[in-house]
Scaffold this motif. Structure first.
Motif, PDB file in Angstrom:
ATOM      1  N   UNK A 118       5.034  -3.226 -12.496  1.00 34.95           N
ATOM      2  CA  UNK A 118       6.262  -4.015 -12.546  1.00 34.95           C
ATOM      3  C   UNK A 118       6.049  -5.389 -11.904  1.00 34.95           C
ATOM      4  N   UNK A 119       5.383  -5.401 -10.757  1.00 34.27           N
ATOM      5  CA  UNK A 119       5.124  -6.668 -10.067  1.00 34.27           C
ATOM      6  C   UNK A 119       4.216  -7.574 -10.907  1.00 34.27           C
TER       7      UNK A 119
ATOM      8  N   UNK B 155       1.328 -14.057  -2.956  1.00 30.44           N
ATOM      9  CA  UNK B 155       0.678 -13.678  -1.702  1.00 30.44           C
ATOM     10  C   UNK B 155       0.109 -12.283  -1.898  1.00 30.44           C
ATOM     11  N   UNK B 156      -1.211 -12.135  -1.687  1.00 32.92           N
ATOM     12  CA  UNK B 156      -1.889 -10.870  -1.955  1.00 32.92           C
ATOM     13  C   UNK B 156      -2.356 -10.198  -0.668  1.00 32.92           C
TER      14      UNK B 156
ATOM     15  N   UNK C 188       3.961 -25.492  -3.872  1.00 36.14           N
ATOM     16  CA  UNK C 188       4.501 -26.053  -5.118  1.00 36.14           C
ATOM     17  C   UNK C 188       6.006 -25.829  -5.249  1.00 36.14           C
ATOM     18  N   UNK C 189       6.646 -25.388  -4.160  1.00 32.50           N
ATOM     19  CA  UNK C 189       8.096 -25.097  -4.172  1.00 32.50           C
ATOM     20  C   UNK C 189       8.471 -24.189  -5.338  1.00 32.50           C
ATOM     21  N   UNK C 190       7.883 -22.987  -5.402  1.00 35.52           N
ATOM     22  CA  UNK C 190       8.135 -22.097  -6.543  1.00 35.52           C
ATOM     23  C   UNK C 190       9.558 -21.545  -6.548  1.00 35.52           C
ATOM     24  N   UNK C 191       9.980 -21.069  -7.714  1.00 36.26           N
ATOM     25  CA  UNK C 191      11.296 -20.445  -7.827  1.00 36.26           C
ATOM     26  C   UNK C 191      11.347 -19.128  -7.070  1.00 36.26           C
ATOM     27  N   UNK C 192      10.226 -18.426  -7.013  1.00 35.82           N
ATOM     28  CA  UNK C 192      10.184 -17.113  -6.364  1.00 35.82           C
ATOM     29  C   UNK C 192       8.815 -16.900  -5.710  1.00 35.82           C
ATOM     30  N   UNK C 193       8.830 -16.264  -4.550  1.00 29.88           N
ATOM     31  CA  UNK C 193       7.594 -15.863  -3.872  1.00 29.88           C
ATOM     32  C   UNK C 193       7.396 -14.373  -4.116  1.00 29.88           C
ATOM     33  N   UNK C 194       6.225 -13.984  -4.627  1.00 26.67           N
ATOM     34  CA  UNK C 194       5.915 -12.585  -4.888  1.00 26.67           C
ATOM     35  C   UNK C 194       4.749 -12.164  -4.004  1.00 26.67           C
ATOM     36  N   UNK C 195       4.986 -11.152  -3.184  1.00 26.85           N
ATOM     37  CA  UNK C 195       3.991 -10.703  -2.213  1.00 26.85           C
ATOM     38  C   UNK C 195       3.630  -9.250  -2.488  1.00 26.85           C
ATOM     39  N   UNK C 196       2.352  -8.986  -2.670  1.00 22.99           N
ATOM     40  CA  UNK C 196       1.868  -7.634  -2.975  1.00 22.99           C
ATOM     41  C   UNK C 196       1.171  -7.063  -1.747  1.00 22.99           C
ATOM     42  N   UNK C 197       1.841  -6.149  -1.060  1.00 22.32           N
ATOM     43  CA  UNK C 197       1.322  -5.533   0.176  1.00 22.32           C
ATOM     44  C   UNK C 197       0.786  -6.602   1.151  1.00 22.32           C
ATOM     45  N   UNK C 198       1.591  -7.603   1.504  1.00 22.73           N
ATOM     46  CA  UNK C 198       1.075  -8.722   2.297  1.00 22.73           C
ATOM     47  C   UNK C 198       0.665  -8.355   3.715  1.00 22.73           C
ATOM     48  N   UNK C 199       1.131  -7.197   4.214  1.00 23.31           N
ATOM     49  CA  UNK C 199       0.753  -6.770   5.567  1.00 23.31           C
ATOM     50  C   UNK C 199      -0.238  -5.611   5.545  1.00 23.31           C
TER      51      UNK C 199
ATOM     52  N   UNK D 151       6.130  -6.087  -2.721  1.00 23.00           N
ATOM     53  CA  UNK D 151       5.707  -4.697  -2.872  1.00 23.00           C
ATOM     54  C   UNK D 151       5.155  -4.225  -1.535  1.00 23.00           C
ATOM     55  N   UNK D 152       5.632  -3.086  -1.066  1.00 20.32           N
ATOM     56  CA  UNK D 152       5.093  -2.508   0.157  1.00 20.32           C
ATOM     57  C   UNK D 152       5.241  -0.988   0.113  1.00 20.32           C
TER      58      UNK D 152
END
Length: 230
Positions: free
Chosen positions: A47-48, A88-89, A158-169, A197-198
């Motif tokens: 989904x991500x 963010x990965x 780049x001032x994106x519309x959305x930040x998507x982070x996949x298990x960032x921690x 996603x976490x």
């Protein structure tokens, strides 16, 4: 901000078919901070990938920031990824031989921005995540938490519309994880839309909303009670 309708994703290996997403529909509004959760194989990573325009769906519709991206070609999707989405990965994905400043400048280089503007915006993004004194360091000269902060700076430059982070921690200790979640909360407080996603419940408690997947379907969509605010 973002809406998917009846999204189906099928993976085919030889004669075998596996339906990873089964008519999934979801809306995420501007300024939300949403955690995507679920066990391994639940469909959350698929989904991500679709939300991030890294993979294409078999059926359904996807509207991102007012644009229908469902049927775009690869070059158009690449443009959307660079302009509308900050990634963010878990593994940071920094280029080892480049300084933090050069790493953060990369999305703007692809976008064709002039050198002076690239430098100014990269410096501002690094300062925002607390790394203004590390701009000339290489990735192997800083800690894991600092690497993830640099990755966030690259995602927002780049001032994106959305930040998507996949298990960032996922690769970080507890202290660094809290620092990263504080940065995400600050960005969200400034108006950024964040989808994360976490698999960690304590990390999801920092978000405002939790969407849970199981067997390719959304099984719950709830606001976070007792939210941890840093």
């Amino acid at each position: 901000m973002l809406e998917v309708k009846n999204v189906v994703k099928i993976y085919t290996t030889g004669d075998l078919e596996f339906t990873a997403l089964k008519k999934v529909s979801l809306k995420i509004g501007k300024g939300e901070f949403t955690a995507i959760m679920g066990p391994s194989g639940s469909g959350k990573s698929t989904f991500m990938n679709i939300l991030g325009c890294l993979d294409k769906m078999n059926e359904g519709k996807y509207i991102l920031n007012g644009k229908d991206v469902s049927s775009l070609q690869d070059d158009e999707l690449a443009h959307i990824r660079n302009k509308e989405i900050g990634f963010v990965f878990q593994a940071f994905n920094l280029i080892p031989r480049m300084t933090l400043l050069e790493n953060v400048e990369l999305p703007m280089l692809y976008a064709g921005l002039p050198a002076k503007e690239r430098r100014e915006r990269a410096m501002a993004a690094l300062a925002k995540v607390g790394l203004k004194d590390r701009v000339k360091h290489l990735p192997n000269e800083i800690s894991g938490g600092q690497k993830q902060r640099a990755a966030i700076a690259r995602a927002i430059v780049n001032s994106p519309a959305v930040i998507m982070a996949d298990e960032p921690t996922g690769n970080l200790d507890t202290k660094s994880s809290v620092e990263i979640m504080r940065i995400f909360q600050n960005l969200n407080n400034e108006g950024a839309t964040v989808i994360m996603v976490t698999h960690e419940n304590d990390i999801a408690q920092h978000c405002k909303r939790i969407v849970r997947f199981r067997d390719g379907e959304i099984v719950s969509d709830t606001l976070v009670e007792d939210r941890i605010i840093l």
